[in-house]
Write an enzyme that holds these catalytic residues in place. Structure first.
Site, PDB file in Angstrom:
ATOM      1  N   LYS A   1       9.275  -6.919   9.673  1.00 59.73           N
ATOM      2  CA  LYS A   1       8.674  -6.274   8.503  1.00 59.73           C
ATOM      3  C   LYS A   1       9.637  -5.376   7.746  1.00 59.73           C
ATOM      4  O   LYS A   1       9.518  -5.175   6.549  1.00 59.73           O
ATOM      5  CB  LYS A   1       7.445  -5.460   8.967  1.00 59.73           C
ATOM      6  CG  LYS A   1       6.647  -4.836   7.839  1.00 59.73           C
ATOM      7  CD  LYS A   1       5.419  -4.133   8.405  1.00 59.73           C
ATOM      8  CE  LYS A   1       4.622  -3.442   7.305  1.00 59.73           C
ATOM      9  NZ  LYS A   1       5.313  -2.258   6.779  1.00 59.73           N
TER      10      LYS A   1
ATOM     11  N   LYS B   1       0.831  -1.217   0.000  1.00 59.85           N
ATOM     12  CA  LYS B   1       0.000   0.000   0.000  1.00 59.85           C
ATOM     13  C   LYS B   1       0.860   1.261   0.000  1.00 59.85           C
ATOM     14  O   LYS B   1       0.555   2.229  -0.699  1.00 59.85           O
ATOM     15  CB  LYS B   1      -0.936  -0.007   1.215  1.00 59.85           C
ATOM     16  CG  LYS B   1      -2.026  -1.060   1.164  1.00 59.85           C
ATOM     17  CD  LYS B   1      -3.039  -0.872   2.276  1.00 59.85           C
ATOM     18  CE  LYS B   1      -2.403  -0.845   3.643  1.00 59.85           C
ATOM     19  NZ  LYS B   1      -1.668  -2.083   3.981  1.00 59.85           N
TER      20      LYS B   1
ATOM     21  N   PHE C   1       3.741  -8.334  -9.735  1.00 61.03           N
ATOM     22  CA  PHE C   1       5.051  -8.924  -9.480  1.00 61.03           C
ATOM     23  C   PHE C   1       5.534  -9.611 -10.763  1.00 61.03           C
ATOM     24  O   PHE C   1       4.739  -9.999 -11.622  1.00 61.03           O
ATOM     25  CB  PHE C   1       4.970  -9.945  -8.352  1.00 61.03           C
ATOM     26  CG  PHE C   1       4.727  -9.339  -6.986  1.00 61.03           C
ATOM     27  CD1 PHE C   1       5.724  -9.302  -6.036  1.00 61.03           C
ATOM     28  CD2 PHE C   1       3.488  -8.798  -6.654  1.00 61.03           C
ATOM     29  CE1 PHE C   1       5.507  -8.746  -4.781  1.00 61.03           C
ATOM     30  CE2 PHE C   1       3.255  -8.238  -5.408  1.00 61.03           C
ATOM     31  CZ  PHE C   1       4.271  -8.206  -4.468  1.00 61.03           C
TER      32      PHE C   1
ATOM     33  N   ARG D   1       2.436   7.357   7.316  1.00 60.82           N
ATOM     34  CA  ARG D   1       2.751   7.216   8.732  1.00 60.82           C
ATOM     35  C   ARG D   1       4.253   7.064   8.934  1.00 60.82           C
ATOM     36  O   ARG D   1       4.964   6.550   8.075  1.00 60.82           O
ATOM     37  CB  ARG D   1       2.044   5.980   9.309  1.00 60.82           C
ATOM     38  CG  ARG D   1       0.553   6.126   9.447  1.00 60.82           C
ATOM     39  CD  ARG D   1      -0.086   4.817   9.895  1.00 60.82           C
ATOM     40  NE  ARG D   1       0.018   3.779   8.877  1.00 60.82           N
ATOM     41  CZ  ARG D   1      -0.199   2.491   9.097  1.00 60.82           C
ATOM     42  NH1 ARG D   1      -0.509   2.069  10.308  1.00 60.82           N
ATOM     43  NH2 ARG D   1      -0.109   1.620   8.123  1.00 60.82           N
TER      44      ARG D   1
ATOM     45  N   TRP E   1       6.689  -0.163  -8.861  1.00 63.09           N
ATOM     46  CA  TRP E   1       7.820  -0.711  -8.097  1.00 63.09           C
ATOM     47  C   TRP E   1       9.047  -0.866  -8.990  1.00 63.09           C
ATOM     48  O   TRP E   1      10.167  -0.587  -8.563  1.00 63.09           O
ATOM     49  CB  TRP E   1       7.429  -2.066  -7.482  1.00 63.09           C
ATOM     50  CG  TRP E   1       8.536  -2.680  -6.662  1.00 63.09           C
ATOM     51  CD1 TRP E   1       8.852  -2.415  -5.367  1.00 63.09           C
ATOM     52  CD2 TRP E   1       9.475  -3.671  -7.098  1.00 63.09           C
ATOM     53  NE1 TRP E   1       9.926  -3.170  -4.963  1.00 63.09           N
ATOM     54  CE2 TRP E   1      10.327  -3.952  -6.006  1.00 63.09           C
ATOM     55  CE3 TRP E   1       9.677  -4.351  -8.304  1.00 63.09           C
ATOM     56  CZ2 TRP E   1      11.370  -4.870  -6.091  1.00 63.09           C
ATOM     57  CZ3 TRP E   1      10.718  -5.269  -8.386  1.00 63.09           C
ATOM     58  CH2 TRP E   1      11.555  -5.527  -7.288  1.00 63.09           C
TER      59      TRP E   1
ATOM     60  N   ALA F   1      -2.578  -0.287  12.866  1.00 67.84           N
ATOM     61  CA  ALA F   1      -3.993  -0.406  12.499  1.00 67.84           C
ATOM     62  C   ALA F   1      -4.682  -1.562  13.205  1.00 67.84           C
ATOM     63  O   ALA F   1      -5.912  -1.583  13.293  1.00 67.84           O
ATOM     64  CB  ALA F   1      -4.126  -0.563  10.991  1.00 67.84           C
TER      65      ALA F   1
ATOM     66  N   PHE G   1      -3.125  -2.030   6.906  1.00 64.49           N
ATOM     67  CA  PHE G   1      -3.659  -3.387   6.702  1.00 64.49           C
ATOM     68  C   PHE G   1      -4.836  -3.385   5.727  1.00 64.49           C
ATOM     69  O   PHE G   1      -4.890  -2.570   4.812  1.00 64.49           O
ATOM     70  CB  PHE G   1      -3.998  -4.036   8.038  1.00 64.49           C
ATOM     71  CG  PHE G   1      -2.804  -4.185   8.944  1.00 64.49           C
ATOM     72  CD1 PHE G   1      -1.640  -4.793   8.498  1.00 64.49           C
ATOM     73  CD2 PHE G   1      -2.832  -3.713  10.248  1.00 64.49           C
ATOM     74  CE1 PHE G   1      -0.526  -4.930   9.327  1.00 64.49           C
ATOM     75  CE2 PHE G   1      -1.720  -3.843  11.085  1.00 64.49           C
ATOM     76  CZ  PHE G   1      -0.569  -4.458  10.617  1.00 64.49           C
TER      77      PHE G   1
ATOM     78  N   THR H   1       3.839   1.549  -1.196  1.00 63.29           N
ATOM     79  CA  THR H   1       4.445   1.638  -2.524  1.00 63.29           C
ATOM     80  C   THR H   1       3.445   2.202  -3.532  1.00 63.29           C
ATOM     81  O   THR H   1       3.791   3.042  -4.369  1.00 63.29           O
ATOM     82  CB  THR H   1       4.934   0.248  -2.978  1.00 63.29           C
ATOM     83  OG1 THR H   1       5.724  -0.319  -1.934  1.00 63.29           O
ATOM     84  CG2 THR H   1       5.765   0.323  -4.239  1.00 63.29           C
TER      85      THR H   1
END
Length: 911
Positions: free
Chosen positions: A397, A362, A735, A386, A764, A616, A647, A364
């Protein structure tokens, strides 16, 4: 001669009146258009000439200006004057700054200390440079020069002699005279050719007082003689012109009037500077590589713009930013007042389907979308993200700056410390925690009288309540201000909070994943006299202060919210707040800088606000209201602000709508729902996805059936979005292992399920260029009819609001409250907190409370194990099942790969 002198006086008076009337009328017009305008001119004076001070005051009063005189003692040094100038430069209530100094103190150091935007006398190098280069729209002609030009008649082709006119004023006068076609010669008083030049000059301007030993005679008959020495209000100068019919004119009060005219011009320029400015943003070029390098390599390969350059490009004023290094700056909230009449731009929320433990990109997508909008479609846009916690950064992560060619740079600064906001939250949170335990200890070990004497001590023979203590007295119904007037009963009520230790909900925090702090014992030292209790640490971003930072709308609002935070109950079952503990002001002081959003940039040089970082799953999971509000003003009516909810849409988006939008009053235009083929295959029955483990072949080979089966989760999240009446665009993060058939299938199902559009994205791997189609779809969707609505009414009982979320969003059959949860609901309702919105603390890995249940679970009963309240933040948060507020480190945390090069000081291994 007397008659001629009187005539000159009349002419000067008429000139002054004309200038004053023009300035007065101009200022009156500005005030009609800006009713709250109170223009202020500050004058620094370092002599005792009251005549000049009175003249400035009188002219200013007549025109309608406010003047403040800063009277420094005679003999003040240049450094002392510069220090005072720098102070006034920073004062936002001062629009103009002028200097009345002895001639010896006028030098480049002093003159150039004055901020060019406030330079009413027009003597700074910046102003003179503009004047010399004929850039008259952006400069002010020095008042003395204006007065001289007003007194001189047509001078085209005439010879003007400047005597003793030096420095910045001399350069300005010479430039203006030459522009009017005069032949200008300048000389000093001791020049041997002075007498000869006086005989040939058509006009003579004396800049300084004539030395006694220098004779002045033989001025050309009919020549205009003007005196603008630094005692301009004196009429006592005589340059020995007994036999000379030329009459001397002094700039005197005319120069003061011209100064006030300059001030009015400066006010007009200041008003223009406060208006919304069209962006002049220069994007940074990308040269994507294949294969795509690591995030930190990509970040380091790009050279970011200096943050003050970026700020200027997007219309921020120099006094609206506080620079941290080269690439970060805090933005002051005063901008909201400046741009209060500017229409907001479009408001876009990026949410997602139920994610894998790896995340679906999200952040990205958010970054890629704004890069596409601004760097490729030339549409103003802002990303609002954030701030990441260092717990996940060093845990599993990793960072949260986006990834690939769609990220915030420099990514190591984004992910590590930033501007210290989380540290400020930690300090404030733990100060409050310390205050709670200390208060319990002191109340348990002291009498009412001893407590009172320590809480309201005698200082320098005087005893008085602090402001926060007076507020507590009023809440107790005690309307007394004299500490000696309280009765014993009133003293007891005032000094005793009677906190019930078993009800304390306020925990200490640290910004590290530390599982061994999930349960601790405090108070074991002998000095705590046996007052031991069990407690715990939460991760810093789970602090209610973080939620307050994210939801507050102003400094005053934040202070009030901090005071309302409920930390425990007293032994009668009534809430005890931070305000009761007397710590509100201190918390606000610790948070005064954290409330300002941090400005950064994307890889393509587009602006980003980074501010607040609540999780979240255990909080509301959105960046700050203030960042969004400021960004919406800056982008302009046709621009876009893109923010992200943590999320899946069932978690972060639902809270965004029901909590954040209620706090901000903002209405979203579009939801971008992020999906990946990988996550859809997982929801379709694919094997478990585990962070750090290689993906199974089902995820790297084409499998249309798994994708089709997993689209049930995407369809459910689209339906959740539609509950709020907002158009949704699906962004499929592509991807390299995704097949064209899989991509086409997802987009087809998304559109059939009610999405306005569904677009594959490659930001990306190629940056904003890979999200152009997404940006175009978002722009079109933003123009669709929007029937935004909240999911529930705040007037409903707490349990009913929880049930609506469980059934309509998660798909539960019903809810089940534990006895503890029901007891808390009853307590909060009795205490008057029943009308707050709900912030569910639930796993993000499933629509249900069971992380292993993928797809769209149905028929389940949602267990509510506990219900807590963040009264300052303004929500009730039920805990679904078992939710930890302190993550733990895995067997192999990210920190194994993070290192620092001791030579280059470059960070390695962040992702």
């Amino acid at each position: 001669m007397l008659g001629e002198f009187i005539l000159l006086k009349i002419c000067l008076s008429l000139c002054c009146s004309k200038v004053t009337d023009n300035a007065k009328n101009s200022l009156a017009s500005l005030k009609r258009e800006n009713p709250r305008l109170e223009p202020t001119l500050a004058i620094i004076q370092a002599h005792n000439d009251q005549m000049i001070q009175e003249a400035n005051k009188n002219f200013a009063k007549e025109i309608g200006l406010r003047v403040i005189h800063i009277c420094l003692p005679e003999g003040s040094t240049k450094d002392e004057i510069v220090s005072e100038i720098l102070r006034l430069n920073k004062d936002p209530n001062v629009q103009g700054l002028a200097l009345d100094l002895p001639e010896s103190l006028y030098n480049s150091k002093v003159l150039n200390a004055v901020k060019p935007e406030k330079d009413v006398d027009g003597l700074s190098s910046v102003n003179l440079g503009r004047l010399v280069h004929s850039d008259v729209r952006d400069c002010l002609v020095p008042p003395t020069v204006c007065a001289v030009m007003e007194l001189l008649e047509d001078i085209g082709g005439k010879k003007v002699l400047l005597v003793g006119v030096r420095g910045a004023e001399g350069a300005a006068l010479q430039s203006v005279l030459q522009r009017q076609g005069a032949a200008v010669l300048s000389c000093h008083w001791e020049a041997p050719q002075l007498q000869s030049e006086l005989r040939h000059a058509d006009a003579v301007v004396f800049g300084t007082t004539k030395p006694d030993n220098v004779p002045v005679s033989g001025i050309k008959p009919g020549a205009t003689v003007i005196n603008c020495a630094h005692d301009p209000l004196s009429e006592k100068h005589s340059y020995g012109q007994q036999n000379n019919p030329a009459a001397e004119k002094t700039v005197g009060s005319l120069a003061v009037a011209m100064r006030m005219q300059n001030m009015v011009k400066n006010v007009e320029r200041w008003i223009q500077s406060q208006q919304y400015r069209k962006w002049n943003l220069h994007s940074l070029k990308l040269q994507p590589l294949s294969p795509v390098p690591s995030d930190i390599e990509i970040s380091r390969a790009q050279s970011p713009k200096a943050v003050d350059v970026l700020a200027k490009e997007i219309g921020l004023l120099t006094d609206e930013i506080e620079i941290y290094g080269q690439t970060k700056a805090k933005v002051r909230l005063s901008l909201l007042e400046r741009l209060k009449d500017q229409p907001d731009g479009k408001y876009v929320l990026v949410a997602g389907i139920t994610p894998t433990p790896l995340g679906e990109g999200k952040s990205t997508v958010t970054v890629g979308l704004v890069q596409a909008l601004t760097a490729h479609l030339n549409i103003n846009s802002f990303a609002c993200l954030r701030q990441p916690s260092q717990g996940p950064t060093f845990g599993v992560k990793g960072g949260a700056a986006g990834g690939g060619y769609a990220q915030v740079i420099p990514m190591e600064e984004f992910n590590l410390h930033l501007t210290g906001d989380i540290h400020a939250i930690t300090a404030a949170n733990n100060l409050l925690a310390a205050a709670i335990d200390a208060r319990i200890l002191h109340e348990n070990t002291q009498s009412d009288k001893s407590l009172y004497n320590r809480l309201v001590p005698v200082v320098n023979g005087v005893r008085g309540f602090s402001a926060i203590q007076l507020a507590r007295l009023r809440r107790l119904g005690i309307h007394k201000t004299d500490p000696e007037a309280l009765t014993e009963e009133e003293i007891s009520k005032f000094v005793r909070l009677d906190i019930d230790p078993s009800t304390i909900t306020w925990q200490r925090v640290v910004d590290t994943n530390d599982r061994f702090l999930r349960k601790i014992t405090v108070g074991q030292a002998n000095t705590e006299k046996g007052f031991v209790r069990q407690a715990q640490f939460d991760i810093a971003v789970a602090s209610e202060i973080m939620a307050i930072l994210a939801l507050t709308t102003s400094l005053q609002d934040m202070k009030e919210r901090l005071g309302r935070m409920v930390v425990a109950n007293d032994k009668k079952g009534e809430p005890v707040t931070a305000e009761d503990l007397g710590v509100t002001g201190a918390l606000a002081v610790l948070m005064k800088d954290a409330i300002k959003p941090t400005l950064m940039q994307t890889l393509e040089g587009t602006p980003v606000f980074v501010h607040a970082g609540p999780f979240a799953n255990i909080a509301h999971g959105n960046s700050s209201v203030l960042a969004d509000k400021i960004a919406l003003k800056l982008v302009g009516e046709k621009g876009f602000v893109v923010t992200e909810a943590g999320f899946g849409a069932d978690i972060g988006m639902e809270k965004f709508f029901n909590i954040k939008c209620r706090a901000s009053g903002l209405v979203p235009s579009v939801v971008v729902l992020v999906a990946t083929v990988r996550a859809l295959k997982m929801h379709g029955g694919g094997p478990n996805v585990t962070a750090g483990a290689p993906l199974k072949k089902e995820y790297t080979e084409e499998n249309l059936q798994l994708v089709a089966d997993g689209c049930c989760n995407l369809q459910k999240q689209i339906q959740i979005t539609q509950l709020f009446g907002v158009p949704v665009v699906v962004a499929l993060n592509v991807f390299k292992t995704d097949s064209p058939a899989e991509v086409d299938l997802v987009c087809k199902i998304a559109k059939e399920s009610g999405a306005f559009d569904a677009v594959p994205c490659n930001h990306w791997s190629v940056g904003g260029k890979g999200a152009i189609k997404l940006a175009q779809a978002v722009e079109k969707a933003a123009n669709q009819k929007n029937s935004f609505k909240y999911l529930y009414s705040l007037e409903l009982p707490i349990v009913e609001k929880i049930r609506i979320i469980a059934q309509k969003v998660y798909g539960a059959q019903d809810i089940e409250l534990s006895p503890v949860a029901q007891s808390q609901v009853d307590r909060y309702t009795r205490q008057g907190f029943g009308n707050l919105p709900i912030c569910m603390a639930k796993t993000h890995l499933s629509l249900s409370h069971q992380p292993e249940r993928k797809g769209v679970p149905t028929g389940f009963i949602l267990p509510i194990s506990d219900v807590r309240a963040s009264i300052g933040a303004g929500f009730i948060y039920p805990l679904v099942g078992t939710m930890s507020t302190m993550p733990g480190l895995p067997t192999r945390p990210c920190f194994y790969d993070i290192d620092l090069d001791p030579i280059t000081e470059q960070v390695k291994g962040l992702f």
